[in-house]
Structure formats: structure tokens, C-alpha cells
Write a protein that holds these residues in place. Structure first.
Motif: not given
Length: 70
Positions: A24-41
Motif C-alpha cells: 500500500t505504501a509503495a502504491t501511494a508513493a507511486a501515485l504521488k510521484k505520478q502527481e508530481v510529474e503531472q504537476g511539472k508538465k
């Protein structure tokens, strides 16, 4: 013999909970990383649009200045 089986089952159950928590923690971290990348774009796209708008405004001002000189 029965207490050993109970201990083994308890250990297996607790290990399963740990794996689920880690997953669950790994999934949450992956989602947060994806959100950060989308924010940068999104931020980069906004910067590009602002740059284009400023360039167009400069061109319009230049055209207005040229027209006023005539």
C-alpha cells in the motif's frame, strides 16, 4: 504440537499484514510521484503559454507603434 502450529499461523498472518502495508505504501508513493510529474508538465505548459502570450503582446505593441509612426 498445536501451539507450534498456532505460532506459525500467527507469524504468517502478521507477515501478510506487513506485506500488504508495504504494498500500500509503495502504491501511494507511486501515485504521488505520478502527481508530481503531472504537476511539472502542467507548469511547463503554463510557462510556454505565458511566453507565447508575452511574445504576441510584444508583437502587437510593435505593430501599434509602427502604425502610429505612419
Amino acid at each position: 504440537m498445536k501451539p507450534v502450529i498456532i505460532v506459525v499461523f500467527a507469524a504468517a498472518a502478521l507477515a501478510g499484514c506487513g506485506v500488504e502495508t508495504a504494498s500500500t505504501a509503495a502504491t501511494a508513493a507511486a501515485l504521488k510521484k505520478q502527481e508530481v510529474e503531472q504537476g511539472k508538465k502542467t507548469m511547463e505548459q503554463a510557462r510556454q503559454k505565458i511566453g507565447q502570450a508575452m511574445e504576441q503582446a510584444g508583437q502587437r505593441a510593435q505593430q501599434a507603434g509602427d502604425a502610429a509612426e505612419k
